[in-house]
Motif scaffolding. Structure first.
Motif, PDB file in Angstrom:
ATOM      1  N   LEU A 198       0.912  -1.428   0.018  1.00 32.03           N
ATOM      2  CA  LEU A 198       0.029  -0.164   0.027  1.00 32.03           C
ATOM      3  C   LEU A 198       0.872   1.323   0.009  1.00 32.03           C
ATOM      4  O   LEU A 198       0.783   2.241  -0.659  1.00 32.03           O
ATOM      5  N   LEU A 199       2.025   1.278   0.842  1.00 27.56           N
ATOM      6  CA  LEU A 199       2.859   2.369   0.831  1.00 27.56           C
ATOM      7  C   LEU A 199       3.549   2.602  -0.622  1.00 27.56           C
ATOM      8  O   LEU A 199       3.737   3.885  -1.189  1.00 27.56           O
ATOM      9  N   SER A 217       9.379   5.044   8.869  1.00 24.98           N
ATOM     10  CA  SER A 217       8.113   5.209   9.785  1.00 24.98           C
ATOM     11  C   SER A 217       6.992   4.725   9.430  1.00 24.98           C
ATOM     12  O   SER A 217       5.939   4.554   9.941  1.00 24.98           O
ATOM     13  N   GLN A 218       6.714   4.316   8.224  1.00 23.90           N
ATOM     14  CA  GLN A 218       5.515   3.779   7.375  1.00 23.90           C
ATOM     15  C   GLN A 218       4.435   4.866   7.492  1.00 23.90           C
ATOM     16  O   GLN A 218       3.395   4.452   7.369  1.00 23.90           O
ATOM     17  N   VAL A 219       4.791   6.048   7.496  1.00 22.73           N
ATOM     18  CA  VAL A 219       4.047   7.108   7.274  1.00 22.73           C
ATOM     19  C   VAL A 219       3.733   7.684   5.922  1.00 22.73           C
ATOM     20  O   VAL A 219       4.840   7.847   5.256  1.00 22.73           O
ATOM     21  N   ALA A 220       2.690   7.823   5.517  1.00 24.46           N
ATOM     22  CA  ALA A 220       2.386   8.629   4.273  1.00 24.46           C
ATOM     23  C   ALA A 220       1.796   9.861   4.413  1.00 24.46           C
ATOM     24  O   ALA A 220       0.648  10.045   5.244  1.00 24.46           O
ATOM     25  N   ARG A 221       2.275  10.892   3.575  1.00 26.45           N
ATOM     26  CA  ARG A 221       1.733  12.308   3.804  1.00 26.45           C
ATOM     27  C   ARG A 221       1.049  12.596   2.315  1.00 26.45           C
ATOM     28  O   ARG A 221       1.625  12.042   1.338  1.00 26.45           O
ATOM     29  N   PHE A 222       0.049  13.314   2.390  1.00 26.54           N
ATOM     30  CA  PHE A 222      -0.863  13.597   1.301  1.00 26.54           C
ATOM     31  C   PHE A 222      -0.944  15.035   0.876  1.00 26.54           C
ATOM     32  O   PHE A 222      -1.767  15.570   1.567  1.00 26.54           O
ATOM     33  N   PRO A 223      -0.182  15.359  -0.107  1.00 26.26           N
ATOM     34  CA  PRO A 223      -0.279  16.684  -0.452  1.00 26.26           C
ATOM     35  C   PRO A 223      -1.901  16.954  -0.940  1.00 26.26           C
ATOM     36  O   PRO A 223      -2.699  16.273  -1.288  1.00 26.26           O
ATOM     37  N   THR A 224      -2.131  18.351  -0.655  1.00 21.41           N
ATOM     38  CA  THR A 224      -3.825  18.815  -0.729  1.00 21.41           C
ATOM     39  C   THR A 224      -4.115  18.427  -2.223  1.00 21.41           C
ATOM     40  O   THR A 224      -5.384  18.020  -2.396  1.00 21.41           O
ATOM     41  N   SER A 225      -3.287  18.791  -3.186  1.00 21.34           N
ATOM     42  CA  SER A 225      -3.634  18.696  -4.551  1.00 21.34           C
ATOM     43  C   SER A 225      -3.911  17.054  -4.800  1.00 21.34           C
ATOM     44  O   SER A 225      -4.637  16.806  -5.649  1.00 21.34           O
ATOM     45  N   LEU A 226      -3.278  16.169  -4.052  1.00 27.54           N
ATOM     46  CA  LEU A 226      -3.733  14.706  -4.393  1.00 27.54           C
ATOM     47  C   LEU A 226      -4.745  14.359  -3.811  1.00 27.54           C
ATOM     48  O   LEU A 226      -5.844  13.533  -4.643  1.00 27.54           O
ATOM     49  N   VAL A 227      -5.303  15.024  -2.630  1.00 26.35           N
ATOM     50  CA  VAL A 227      -6.281  14.747  -2.207  1.00 26.35           C
ATOM     51  C   VAL A 227      -7.570  15.164  -2.982  1.00 26.35           C
ATOM     52  O   VAL A 227      -8.749  14.424  -3.073  1.00 26.35           O
ATOM     53  N   GLU A 228      -7.401  16.479  -3.162  1.00 29.23           N
ATOM     54  CA  GLU A 228      -8.562  17.185  -3.939  1.00 29.23           C
ATOM     55  C   GLU A 228      -8.577  16.683  -5.247  1.00 29.23           C
ATOM     56  O   GLU A 228      -9.872  16.412  -5.801  1.00 29.23           O
ATOM     57  N   GLY A 229      -7.593  15.980  -5.944  1.00 30.79           N
ATOM     58  CA  GLY A 229      -7.825  15.254  -7.280  1.00 30.79           C
ATOM     59  C   GLY A 229      -8.314  14.088  -7.143  1.00 30.79           C
ATOM     60  O   GLY A 229      -9.381  13.458  -7.894  1.00 30.79           O
ATOM     61  N   LEU A 244       2.009   1.809  -3.583  1.00 28.30           N
ATOM     62  CA  LEU A 244       1.050   2.259  -4.233  1.00 28.30           C
ATOM     63  C   LEU A 244       0.904   3.697  -4.098  1.00 28.30           C
ATOM     64  O   LEU A 244       0.462   4.528  -5.001  1.00 28.30           O
ATOM     65  N   LEU A 245       0.591   4.167  -2.741  1.00 22.77           N
ATOM     66  CA  LEU A 245       0.514   5.705  -2.519  1.00 22.77           C
ATOM     67  C   LEU A 245       1.426   6.555  -2.929  1.00 22.77           C
ATOM     68  O   LEU A 245       1.182   7.465  -3.507  1.00 22.77           O
ATOM     69  N   GLN A 246       2.806   5.736  -2.889  1.00 20.23           N
ATOM     70  CA  GLN A 246       4.054   6.725  -3.585  1.00 20.23           C
ATOM     71  C   GLN A 246       3.760   6.969  -4.942  1.00 20.23           C
ATOM     72  O   GLN A 246       4.316   7.909  -5.544  1.00 20.23           O
ATOM     73  N   ASP A 247       3.638   5.758  -5.428  1.00 22.89           N
ATOM     74  CA  ASP A 247       3.289   5.721  -6.935  1.00 22.89           C
ATOM     75  C   ASP A 247       2.246   6.793  -7.718  1.00 22.89           C
ATOM     76  O   ASP A 247       2.432   7.566  -8.580  1.00 22.89           O
ATOM     77  N   HIS A 248       1.301   7.257  -6.667  1.00 19.87           N
ATOM     78  CA  HIS A 248       0.246   7.904  -6.932  1.00 19.87           C
ATOM     79  C   HIS A 248       0.348   9.567  -6.311  1.00 19.87           C
ATOM     80  O   HIS A 248      -0.506  10.385  -6.281  1.00 19.87           O
ATOM     81  N   GLY A 249       1.447   9.625  -5.865  1.00 19.31           N
ATOM     82  CA  GLY A 249       2.078  11.157  -5.630  1.00 19.31           C
ATOM     83  C   GLY A 249       2.054  11.063  -3.835  1.00 19.31           C
ATOM     84  O   GLY A 249       2.222  12.434  -3.419  1.00 19.31           O
ATOM     85  N   ALA A 250       1.841  10.131  -2.991  1.00 17.41           N
ATOM     86  CA  ALA A 250       2.031  10.537  -1.567  1.00 17.41           C
ATOM     87  C   ALA A 250       3.571  10.585  -1.243  1.00 17.41           C
ATOM     88  O   ALA A 250       4.294   9.866  -2.068  1.00 17.41           O
ATOM     89  N   LEU A 251       3.468  11.312   0.073  1.00 17.78           N
ATOM     90  CA  LEU A 251       5.009  11.471   0.274  1.00 17.78           C
ATOM     91  C   LEU A 251       5.300  10.316   1.244  1.00 17.78           C
ATOM     92  O   LEU A 251       4.602  10.389   2.498  1.00 17.78           O
ATOM     93  N   VAL A 252       6.179   9.392   0.966  1.00 15.95           N
ATOM     94  CA  VAL A 252       6.215   8.232   1.956  1.00 15.95           C
ATOM     95  C   VAL A 252       7.571   8.087   2.555  1.00 15.95           C
ATOM     96  O   VAL A 252       8.711   8.392   1.982  1.00 15.95           O
ATOM     97  N   ASP A 253       7.488   7.725   3.965  1.00 15.95           N
ATOM     98  CA  ASP A 253       8.706   7.544   4.637  1.00 15.95           C
ATOM     99  C   ASP A 253       8.651   6.148   4.952  1.00 15.95           C
ATOM    100  O   ASP A 253       8.099   5.812   5.872  1.00 15.95           O
ATOM    101  N   PRO A 254       9.502   5.172   4.171  1.00 17.29           N
ATOM    102  CA  PRO A 254       9.455   3.831   4.671  1.00 17.29           C
ATOM    103  C   PRO A 254       9.690   3.410   5.866  1.00 17.29           C
ATOM    104  O   PRO A 254       9.292   2.285   6.579  1.00 17.29           O
TER     105      PRO A 254
END
Length: 208
Positions: free
Chosen positions: A27-28, A42-54, A30-40
């Motif tokens: 899942l991490l 800590s397993q934390v994914a951050r989601f830019p506002t543009s990604l969420v709104e899109g 997959l999220l990274q491939d679609h534009g999320a900012l992933v820290d392997p």
């Protein structure tokens, strides 16, 4: 509307700046491939506002959760409100007031009751049956609701095997994989864990 907007923008801020723990490598990625900012690490994914709104713009404003009978098809989205029963309760009170562990019979009875109530929209059996093998409780849950209700069903989300079993049973009820795709009769809920994390078992189930 002002309060709704405040919740929306505060949520976007948290998703972008703090992120959410996603304890699953697939899942991490997959999220990274679609534009999320992933820290392997800590397993934390951050989601830019543009990604969420899109993603929101690309999602349908409504969809239908199908029942075994078309009369119980449930449109969701926009201004549609659905009322669902509780789930996975481990104890029940009988009509005499005695408290006892929930059973498969209780699950079937709750599904039958919910099927008859016009103000309840799903057929899930409400309880976690404790008189069956724990490894098969999800299968009994699916069996109980699909044989006692014609309303939309709900799946368990606790690991890969459980998720796959629930999906296969729903496909059988629908008439096959293609029939299920045309009239999906199953929904599952992923519960986030405070603070801002997810259970590994639910992430495995979601990956299915």
């Amino acid at each position: 509307q002002e309060q709704v907007s405040k919740i929306h923008w505060s949520s976007l801020e948290i998703l972008e700046q703090t992120g959410v723990k996603v304890p699953h490598g697939g899942l991490l990625s997959l999220l990274q491939d679609h534009g999320a900012l992933v820290d392997p690490a800590s397993q934390v994914a951050r989601f830019p506002t543009s990604l969420v709104e899109g993603a929101l713009k690309g999602s349908p404003s409504r969809f239908v959760w199908h029942g075994r009978k078309p009369c119980h098809d449930l449109p969701l989205g926009e201004d549609q409100v659905a009322l669902l029963g509780a789930s996975t309760m481990v104890m029940v009170y009988d009509l005499e007031g005695e408290r006892r562990p929930s059973s498969f019979q209780h699950l079937k009875d709750f599904s039958r009751l919910k099927d008859a109530l016009p103000n309840i929209d799903d057929g899930y059996g409400a309880v976690h049956p404790q008189d069956v093998p724990e490894s098969a409780a999800h299968a009994y849950s699916m069996l109980g609701q699909f044989t006692n209700s014609t309303k939309p069903g709900r799946a368990r989300m606790f690991g890969k095997v459980v998720s796959e079993d629930c999906l296969r049973m729903a496909q059988v009820v629908a008439g096959g994989e293609e029939a299920f795709r045309q009239r999906p009769n199953l929904m599952a809920v992923v519960n986030t864990v405070s603070p801002l994390t997810n259970a590994p078992e639910q992430m495995e189930a979601l990956w299915v």
